[in-house]
Structures are given as structure tokens and as C-alpha cells.
Design an enzyme around this catalytic site. Sequence first.
Site, PDB file in Angstrom:
ATOM      1  CG  ASN A  40      -1.684   1.130   1.434  1.00  0.00           C
ATOM      2  OD1 ASN A  40      -1.647   1.931   0.648  1.00  0.00           O
ATOM      3  ND2 ASN A  40      -2.369   1.410   2.619  1.00  0.00           N
ATOM      4  CD1 TRP A  41       3.217   0.954  -3.033  1.00  0.00           C
ATOM      5  CD2 TRP A  41       3.280   2.235  -4.821  1.00  0.00           C
ATOM      6  NE1 TRP A  41       3.863   0.337  -3.858  1.00  0.00           N
ATOM      7  CE2 TRP A  41       3.972   1.023  -5.278  1.00  0.00           C
ATOM      8  CE3 TRP A  41       3.124   3.242  -5.868  1.00  0.00           C
ATOM      9  CZ2 TRP A  41       4.649   0.820  -6.429  1.00  0.00           C
ATOM     10  CZ3 TRP A  41       3.747   2.851  -7.010  1.00  0.00           C
ATOM     11  CH2 TRP A  41       4.327   1.788  -7.490  1.00  0.00           C
ATOM     12  CE  LYS A  42      -0.101   2.979   4.714  1.00  0.00           C
ATOM     13  NZ  LYS A  42      -0.199   3.107   6.380  1.00  0.00           N
ATOM     14  CG  HIS A  95      -5.728   1.649   5.392  1.00  0.00           C
ATOM     15  ND1 HIS A  95      -5.414   2.622   6.346  1.00  0.00           N
ATOM     16  CD2 HIS A  95      -4.693   0.818   5.135  1.00  0.00           C
ATOM     17  CE1 HIS A  95      -4.047   2.142   6.653  1.00  0.00           C
ATOM     18  NE2 HIS A  95      -3.670   1.149   5.987  1.00  0.00           N
ATOM     19  CD  GLU A 123      -3.187  -2.968   7.462  1.00  0.00           C
ATOM     20  OE1 GLU A 123      -2.173  -3.007   7.041  1.00  0.00           O
ATOM     21  OE2 GLU A 123      -4.055  -1.952   7.294  1.00  0.00           O
ATOM     22  N   GLY A 181       2.960  -1.285   4.451  1.00  0.00           N
ATOM     23  CA  GLY A 181       2.956   0.219   3.783  1.00  0.00           C
ATOM     24  C   GLY A 181       4.110   0.671   3.746  1.00  0.00           C
ATOM     25  N   GLY A 182       4.767   1.264   4.455  1.00  0.00           N
ATOM     26  CA  GLY A 182       6.179   2.134   4.442  1.00  0.00           C
ATOM     27  C   GLY A 182       7.140   1.346   3.719  1.00  0.00           C
ATOM     28  CD  GLU A 222      -2.787   5.109   7.000  1.00  0.00           C
ATOM     29  OE1 GLU A 222      -2.856   5.236   5.837  1.00  0.00           O
ATOM     30  OE2 GLU A 222      -1.832   4.768   7.587  1.00  0.00           O
ATOM     31  N   GLY A 250       2.526   1.811  10.880  1.00  0.00           N
ATOM     32  CA  GLY A 250       3.532   3.144  10.798  1.00  0.00           C
ATOM     33  C   GLY A 250       4.148   3.315  12.157  1.00  0.00           C
ATOM     34  CB  SER A 273       5.361  -1.855  12.224  1.00  0.00           C
ATOM     35  OG  SER A 273       4.812  -0.638  12.465  1.00  0.00           O
TER      36      SER A 273
HETATM   37  P1  PGA Z   1       3.017   0.254   7.752  1.00  0.00           P
HETATM   38  O1  PGA Z   1       1.390   0.256   7.019  1.00  0.00           O
HETATM   39  O2  PGA Z   1       3.347  -1.278   7.231  1.00  0.00           O
HETATM   40  O3  PGA Z   1       3.559   1.266   7.109  1.00  0.00           O
HETATM   41  O4  PGA Z   1       2.883   0.011   9.231  1.00  0.00           O
HETATM   42  C1  PGA Z   1       0.804  -0.891   6.926  1.00  0.00           C
HETATM   43  C2  PGA Z   1      -0.590  -0.574   6.377  1.00  0.00           C
HETATM   44  O5  PGA Z   1      -1.111   0.743   6.627  1.00  0.00           O
HETATM   45  O6  PGA Z   1      -1.361  -1.157   5.430  1.00  0.00           O
END
Ligand code: PGA
Length: 250
Positions: free
Chosen positions: A11-13, A96, A166, A231-232, A98, A172, A210
Amino acid sequence: MALARPVVLGNWKMNGLRADGLALAGALADKAAKLSGTLGVFPPATLLGAVARRLEGSGILVGGQDCHERASGAHTGSISAAMLKDAGAQAVILGHSERRHGLGETDALVAAKALAALDAGLRIVVCVGETEQEWLDGRTLERLDTQLRGSIPAGVDADRLIVAYEPVWAIGTGRTPGVDEIEAAHRHLRDRLAGLVTDGQTVPLLYGGSVKSGNASDILAQRSVDGALVGGASLDAREFWAIYQAGGGA
Ligand code: PGA
């Protein structure tokens, strides 16, 4: 068609301009000559078309990060599931944290988006996860039950569904639950999915929050963990590929 394991999705966000997205997609395509598992990327909507074109024929799945619950209309700034599909998406992430916590999306809205995405012919990646307080209070499984029941439309085809566990507090932050907690949450989700969806036990269950190359083998070695939503660490091709390999992917 059922997805080959491991299922590792990035997930590049809200990251990357065109050159970054194309470079990342190109680096992954170079590594992914013949995929034994499933690798996927979810770029920002502005890059979807270009990334999908770059990855054509690579076997790497491409998806959107959200869609609107309606098929079309006066919804300024929103993107429909059919538009994602038209741009080259095969899947979409929904619910998600977020969006649930940052933008107030409810289970009912996630379910409506899921129906729209399924109607448009997309696979759905539905995210669920407890807050830190719920985790501290020992209410994780209860939270997962409510989100799962509320967010997944009735009658969904198991082949079109992926569920990502998640924990909100792990996203993050560099913190993760213990591997046995992850396994217990996944076992619980697997059990509940069997009651909600025909062939629910075949739905890929991903852990997200993470995940890095350093912790991926421990997490992905858990019996009920079929892959990861990253994510990251998915913004770095080498790191993302290392996570995929840690899950047994080649
Ligand atoms: P992260 O994000 O790997 O940066 O913790 C995961 C996600 O939001 O899917």
C-alpha cells in the site's frame, strides 16, 4: 481464481510522483520474472494507469486504495470502482484504518464500497483491526467480529475477498503484536469467515502493521497468516521483495 501464497501487497498510500512510481514498479517487474506467490501494489490513484501499464504481463497485481460506494454521479473528488478498473486496477483496499479513523468511515460504508467494487469486477481487500485501547482492554477479537460482520457484504465470492488484520496501533509505528497474538487473531478471523462466506476458510488472511524484512519471516511463518499488507516498507523494492521472499515467495 484463488491466489497463490504468500499474498504480499504493498500500500503506497499518498506517496510518490510519476517517476518514483514507475521506478518502483519497474524494479519489482525486474525481480518478478515468474511469481510463485502473489505480489501486488496499490499506488495512489494518479499513478494507477501508468503503473498498471508498466506492470502489464508481469503477473504483479495492481489495485486502488479506496473507491466511492456509488457507480457515478455528483461526488466531487471521488473515484468509482469502475474508474479504478478502467485505469487497470484488479483490486481495491477498503476500510483501511487511515480511512476508518482519519475520515470516519463506518462498517456500513465499507460494506457499500465493497458491493460497488465487486459489481465493478474488482477483488476487495477489507481491512479490520483494533485500536490500542481495545487491545489493552483485551477486546481485540470482539472488535474484529463487529468489523468483519459489518464490512463484508453477504454472498461475496471467497475468491474475490482478501482480509487484512491491521491493528491500528501497529500501523507505521514500528510496533507489532506478538506472533502468537497475530496467529490467534487470524485463527479467529478464519473461523468467523467460515460462518460468513461460502468457502470462507480459503480467503487469504494478511497481517499488516509495521511489517519489514526483519520481522517478516516470523510473522509469515504463522500457520494462519497467508501474507502481508505492507505500507512504508513497500516503497523500497528490495525491502518489499525481501518480505515476499521471507514468506516463501519466489
Ligand atoms: P505500515 O502500514 O507497514 O507502514 O505499518 C501498513 C498499512 O497501513 O497497511
